[in-house]
Design an enzyme around this catalytic site. Sequence first.
Site: not given
Lengths: 324, 371
Positions: B163, B94
Amino acid sequence: MLLMRRFETAADSLYKSKLIRGFCHLYDGQEAVAVGMESALTRRDAIITAYRDHCLYLARGGDPVSAFAELMGRAGGCARGKGGSMHFYKRDANFFGGHGIVGAQVPLGCGVAFAQRYRKEGTVTFDLYGDGAANQGQLFEALNMAALWKLPVVLVCENNHYGMGTAEWKASKSPAYYKRGDYVPGLKVDGMDVLAVKQACKFAKEHVLAKGPIILEMDTYRYHGHSMSDPGSTYRTRDEIAGIRQERDPIERVRKLLLAHDFATTQELKDMEKEIRKEVDAAIAKAKESPMPDPSELFTNVYVNDCGLESFGVDRKVVRTVLP
Amino acid sequence: MLGVARRRLGSGTVLGQLMQTLRPAAAARTYSAAAKEITMREALNSALDEEMSADPSVFLMGEEVGEYQGAYKISKGLLDKYGPDRVLDTPITEAGFTGIGVGAAYHGLRPIVEFMTFNFSMQAIDHIINSAAKSNYMSAGQISVPIVFRGPNGAAAGVGAQHSQCYAAWYAHVPGLKVLTPYSAEDARGLLKAAIRDPDPVVFLENELLYGESFPVSAEALDSSFCLPIGKAKIERQGKDVTITAFSKMVGYALQAADILAKEGISAEVINLRSIRPLDRAAINASVRKTNRLVTVEEGFPQHGVGAEICMAVVEDSFEYLDAPVERIAGADVPMPYAANLERMAVPQVEDIVRAAKRACYRAVPMAATA
């Protein structure tokens, strides 16, 4: 190189007289990298670097008046006083700054190269970072993608051997930065020799256009400390600094070459130095005339598409505005 | 689903309002007969497709966006249509690929960077904030960053603490970013298209649990030129007794709460924020000045959250109009647990919104002792 040397020396004085605030990272000693690289490129090629950016800005055609004005936080600065020493940009010369976060500029430069390839421009990006940034994870992430997608990017490690106060061998298990690319080839270059830098950059530009990324490690040196708050002597000896100045100074090397091959006389070179000194002094004087930015500039350029958005000052009952 | 949709059509949708202002009875009749529904997923996919088709400088990058057709199938079909130069599958890096996206935007392309979820955006947050949000300001307008960061945000179902976080408050904190939160398919189309066309960095927070949900869309919303203004909230349901602000999935919950409250004689006005930054303070204040009571609803952690900002915005501008303290419904102040019963306690439910609205109306029922 003389202009750059004189500029950085002047910036040192301005900082000590408190006309420049905050951070000020000087490039004197490393001029050959900026000049050699610029001479191998066109203005359509892109350059991006970290915060030691004054001389890169000058190399890309940046004007010393606007550079001094920016350092002093004036309206006439190249970022109208809103950026400061670490945030010089020159979009029309494809100079993308000027970045304060160590290593962040590496993926950014790969992104600029991505855009150059996307648009089939046939241009390249020179993506500069230091030995301190060379261990950053994001560098390897970006290098992987640059190699996968064959981006026209040259990663240039300006190895001045100290990441702030940490010597390269204390920070890196392998300080052979040109080898760190693994599957990406690398060259080690004498960064104090402007002609070697030029040749390496020419070679690198052709290479990346055909075959994807390459790493150039420039073996260079900075005379000043990391920044103006660093005397530069707690982690290296004065003898070392003096020794480099004596043996490897990039300007001295060129001076000797010019004299040896009768391209100029000693007097001509002295006159050139005098001219540049005058030019720099005049630039400082002009920059000092520039006013502080208007208070309304606090709220400009937050967005490109500002219109109608609200913003607030410290006390929003007193300062509340619609962005221009 | 359709029943709820029809009720929603009548009161607060764009088309409903449009019909009321332009052509009263006849068009409404025609419309209900021909109501088209699409899922949020289809809405996002069509918006991406149309914008990529219209502007060759728009490209998509992220993990699994190409060959896998998108981790949540949002980018289905785009690789086949636009090719690997414009739909890029990235490695799981990322920080690297977000930096590359921002750099491409520096040089004038219009990247759409997908995060598989916004939890992973934390690996790249330096680029979102320091490289993207601040660049136009630091360069006094020389370097603009026309980029969109998009992906699912907030809680899914049973995916645990790492998450499930909502990042609306984090990104909306930063001047230089725009933060959008679609609720309906119309929101998704209009706001994503606006985000892609916008010259500034936009954080586009979707919601995984909404992807499969169907919403009615007007013909206008299906047109390829359709765009919604950034920074404007939508009154999903008009009311007069209490204002409920919400965004993303919580809008649906707020509407359900409003139905329940209506049965008890409380008329709730539900505001779909659509845009967290810029926040539509004008719409929120106008509503509170009408109802005199406010409940803010969000899924994320409560401290320093979106509701705190909304409360302050109302206190600053409309204090004299408040008849009751502002109520705040937010996620529980704990990392998201896995067990289904604990997870249910950690995320706002419809009954929580109903209870808070009643408290704001001084119609509270005595509370059971807390655990």
